[in-house]
Write a protein that holds these residues in place. Structure first.
Motif, PDB file in Angstrom:
ATOM      1  N   ALA A 106       0.833  -1.206   0.000  1.00  0.00           N
ATOM      2  CA  ALA A 106       0.000   0.000   0.000  1.00  0.00           C
ATOM      3  C   ALA A 106       0.863   1.250   0.000  1.00  0.00           C
ATOM      4  CB  ALA A 106      -0.929  -0.005   1.207  1.00  0.00           C
ATOM      5  N   ALA A 107       2.002   1.186   0.664  1.00  0.00           N
ATOM      6  CA  ALA A 107       2.905   2.338   0.690  1.00  0.00           C
ATOM      7  C   ALA A 107       3.478   2.614  -0.691  1.00  0.00           C
ATOM      8  CB  ALA A 107       4.027   2.100   1.701  1.00  0.00           C
ATOM      9  N   VAL A 108       3.703   1.559  -1.463  1.00  0.00           N
ATOM     10  CA  VAL A 108       4.187   1.750  -2.827  1.00  0.00           C
ATOM     11  C   VAL A 108       3.141   2.477  -3.665  1.00  0.00           C
ATOM     12  CG1 VAL A 108       4.985   0.591  -4.916  1.00  0.00           C
ATOM     13  CG2 VAL A 108       5.632  -0.309  -2.669  1.00  0.00           C
ATOM     14  N   ALA A 109       1.875   2.088  -3.488  1.00  0.00           N
ATOM     15  CA  ALA A 109       0.795   2.771  -4.209  1.00  0.00           C
ATOM     16  C   ALA A 109       0.704   4.233  -3.791  1.00  0.00           C
ATOM     17  CB  ALA A 109      -0.533   2.058  -3.942  1.00  0.00           C
ATOM     18  N   LEU A 110       0.881   4.494  -2.485  1.00  0.00           N
ATOM     19  CA  LEU A 110       0.869   5.871  -1.989  1.00  0.00           C
ATOM     20  C   LEU A 110       2.033   6.662  -2.559  1.00  0.00           C
ATOM     21  CD1 LEU A 110      -0.447   7.932  -0.041  1.00  0.00           C
ATOM     22  CD2 LEU A 110       1.128   7.098   1.729  1.00  0.00           C
ATOM     23  N   MET A 111       3.185   6.018  -2.638  1.00  0.00           N
ATOM     24  CA  MET A 111       4.375   6.659  -3.202  1.00  0.00           C
ATOM     25  C   MET A 111       4.136   7.073  -4.656  1.00  0.00           C
ATOM     26  SD  MET A 111       7.664   7.442  -3.139  1.00  0.00           S
ATOM     27  CE  MET A 111       9.137   7.442  -4.178  1.00  0.00           C
ATOM     28  N   LEU A 112       3.504   6.179  -5.427  1.00  0.00           N
ATOM     29  CA  LEU A 112       3.234   6.482  -6.831  1.00  0.00           C
ATOM     30  C   LEU A 112       2.192   7.589  -6.970  1.00  0.00           C
ATOM     31  CD1 LEU A 112       3.168   2.853  -8.313  1.00  0.00           C
ATOM     32  CD2 LEU A 112       4.983   4.557  -8.537  1.00  0.00           C
ATOM     33  N   ARG A 113       1.298   7.691  -5.987  1.00  0.00           N
ATOM     34  CA  ARG A 113       0.214   8.661  -6.095  1.00  0.00           C
ATOM     35  C   ARG A 113       0.657  10.067  -5.711  1.00  0.00           C
ATOM     36  NH1 ARG A 113      -5.496   6.906  -3.778  1.00  0.00           N
ATOM     37  NH2 ARG A 113      -5.116   5.451  -5.482  1.00  0.00           N
ATOM     38  N   ILE A 114       1.315  10.217  -4.570  1.00  0.00           N
ATOM     39  CA  ILE A 114       1.670  11.564  -4.099  1.00  0.00           C
ATOM     40  C   ILE A 114       3.175  11.813  -4.096  1.00  0.00           C
ATOM     41  CG2 ILE A 114      -0.393  11.661  -2.664  1.00  0.00           C
ATOM     42  CD1 ILE A 114       1.368  11.278  -0.221  1.00  0.00           C
ATOM     43  N   GLY A 115       3.986  10.749  -4.154  1.00  0.00           N
ATOM     44  CA  GLY A 115       5.429  10.920  -4.219  1.00  0.00           C
ATOM     45  C   GLY A 115       6.034  11.375  -2.894  1.00  0.00           C
ATOM     46  N   LEU A 116       7.360  11.410  -2.859  1.00  0.00           N
ATOM     47  CA  LEU A 116       8.066  11.859  -1.657  1.00  0.00           C
ATOM     48  C   LEU A 116       7.803  13.332  -1.383  1.00  0.00           C
ATOM     49  CD1 LEU A 116      11.544  10.084  -1.916  1.00  0.00           C
ATOM     50  CD2 LEU A 116       9.650   9.545  -0.372  1.00  0.00           C
ATOM     51  N   THR A 117       7.636  14.123  -2.454  1.00  0.00           N
ATOM     52  CA  THR A 117       7.402  15.551  -2.241  1.00  0.00           C
ATOM     53  C   THR A 117       6.058  15.791  -1.567  1.00  0.00           C
ATOM     54  OG1 THR A 117       6.498  15.743  -4.484  1.00  0.00           O
ATOM     55  CG2 THR A 117       8.829  16.241  -4.191  1.00  0.00           C
ATOM     56  N   GLY A 118       5.039  15.044  -1.988  1.00  0.00           N
ATOM     57  CA  GLY A 118       3.729  15.167  -1.343  1.00  0.00           C
ATOM     58  C   GLY A 118       3.789  14.742   0.111  1.00  0.00           C
ATOM     59  N   THR A 119       4.532  13.667   0.380  1.00  0.00           N
ATOM     60  CA  THR A 119       4.685  13.200   1.767  1.00  0.00           C
ATOM     61  C   THR A 119       5.422  14.234   2.608  1.00  0.00           C
ATOM     62  OG1 THR A 119       4.824  10.945   0.914  1.00  0.00           O
ATOM     63  CG2 THR A 119       5.493  11.295   3.198  1.00  0.00           C
ATOM     64  N   ALA A 120       6.455  14.832   2.042  1.00  0.00           N
ATOM     65  CA  ALA A 120       7.204  15.862   2.769  1.00  0.00           C
ATOM     66  C   ALA A 120       6.318  17.058   3.082  1.00  0.00           C
ATOM     67  CB  ALA A 120       8.419  16.297   1.956  1.00  0.00           C
ATOM     68  N   PHE A 121       5.483  17.450   2.125  1.00  0.00           N
ATOM     69  CA  PHE A 121       4.595  18.593   2.352  1.00  0.00           C
ATOM     70  C   PHE A 121       3.586  18.283   3.464  1.00  0.00           C
ATOM     71  CE2 PHE A 121       0.768  21.095   1.355  1.00  0.00           C
ATOM     72  CZ  PHE A 121       1.309  22.364   1.407  1.00  0.00           C
ATOM     73  N   ILE A 122       3.004  17.101   3.425  1.00  0.00           N
ATOM     74  CA  ILE A 122       2.052  16.700   4.472  1.00  0.00           C
ATOM     75  C   ILE A 122       2.756  16.652   5.829  1.00  0.00           C
ATOM     76  CG2 ILE A 122       0.615  14.795   5.296  1.00  0.00           C
ATOM     77  CD1 ILE A 122       0.063  14.144   2.325  1.00  0.00           C
TER      78      ILE A 122
END
Length: 330
Positions: A106-122
């Motif tokens: 599931a984390a791989v799917a999340l990575m493909l959806r929002i990427g590391l930049t999206g995770t960093a922003f959140i």
């Protein structure tokens, strides 16, 4: 120097730096590429170097603007955009996702959806939110500062713990922690440009409140400034500016701290001008550091955060030893 004179000068410097950023590559400076007709050279020019230069300018502008907001909001010349835990939250968010990728599909799917930049922003927004929660709102500046320090220390400690427990993520985490402009692209520009416009409009709109705050909280209240509402709004702008810059370029030190000092050393102005000039100065600083990082040991690159730390630390050391002179000019 007049504020508008400095504004024009900074615009000229930014234009020149963009041209230099496009011209510098793995073999050093080559201005012939600006007139390139070869398809490969055009792709390098328009798809790699140009968006990287523009992205560095925008990311630096967001950090410079964030530094000016933080210093005005807390009435502290040592305040920087990372003060409220945004950088620590972004780092932890990236570390958590990198660890999760190895154990969860599931984390791989999340990575493909929002990427590391999206995770960093959140993660950056989560860090600021945690600071506000610990400070019980925005009523007291001292509580906000202390809460920001606590959140930063704890979240950075958790990030270090995750990195030590999972050595495989050490390389990407190192790139993020040292700051890098190598991953900036047109997609980054389309994120950074609207964020800068939104933050600049919001900050300039609240510049009169920042001017009033320089006279003290009691005076600001007597002038009709609703301090709680203004603080909350400016913290939201600060979080957006810092989160967007950190998400795209990693943790870049000193740009947000130094940019407002450089502006104050050249002009005496209200916060309306200071915010705009600090943004431009921050953009020029980061783009200059990016050019140096690409050129100094070409064909290899230095992490741009290392360059900004060295140059920013040297500037603050000089400023410290100048003592009363720097205070007069500020």
């Amino acid at each position: 120097m007049k504020p508008w004179t400095l504004l024009l000068l900074l615009l000229l410097i930014a234009t020149g730096l963009c041209l230099a950023g496009v011209a510098v590559g793995s073999t050093g400076f080559s201005f012939n590429i600006l007139a390139a007709q070869d398809a490969m050279q055009e792709q390098i020019l328009w798809q790699i170097r140009f968006p990287r230069s523009v992205g560095s300018l925008l990311a630096g502008a967001l950090l410079g603007l964030g530094g000016a907001i933080a210093q005005g909001l807390f009435r502290n010349p040592l305040a920087d955009p990372y003060l409220l835990g945004a950088s620590a939250g972004a780092s932890l968010g990236v570390a958590v996702l990198l660890v999760a990728i190895g154990v969860s599909p599931a984390a791989v799917a999340l990575m493909l959806r929002i990427g590391l930049t999206g995770t960093a922003f959140i993660g950056a927004l989560a860090g600021v939110s945690l600071t506000l929660l610990l400070a019980h709102g925005v009523e007291q500046s001292i509580r906000l500062l202390l809460a920001g320090v606590i959140v930063g220390v704890v979240l950075f400690a958790l990030t270090s713990l995750l990195t030590l427990m999972t050595p495989d993520i050490m390389r990407p985490m190192q790139a993020f922690m040292l700051g890098t402009s190598g991953f900036l692209s047109w997609a980054s520009v389309w994120v950074l440009a609207p964020a800068l416009l939104l933050c600049l409009l919001g900050a300039v709109g609240a510049s009169r409140a920042l001017d009033a705050l320089t006279l003290g909280e009691a005076t600001a209240r007597s002038l009709g400034v609703r301090l709680s509402l203004v603080r909350l709004f400016l913290i939201a702008v600060l979080a957006l500016a810092t989160g967007a810059a950190v998400a795209q370029a990693g943790l870049i030190a000193f740009v947000g701290l130094v940019a407002p000092h450089l502006v104050r050393s050249r002009v005496l102005c209200t916060h309306g001008w200071l915010l705009m000039l600090s943004a431009l100065t921050g953009g020029c600083l980061l783009l200059s550091a990016d050019i140096v990082a690409r050129w100094v040991i070409a064909p290899q690159e230095l992490p741009v955060g290392v360059v900004t730390s060295l140059l920013g630390g040297a500037y603050l050391l000089v400023l410290m030893h100048r003592g009363p002179l720097s205070e007069k000019r500020a």
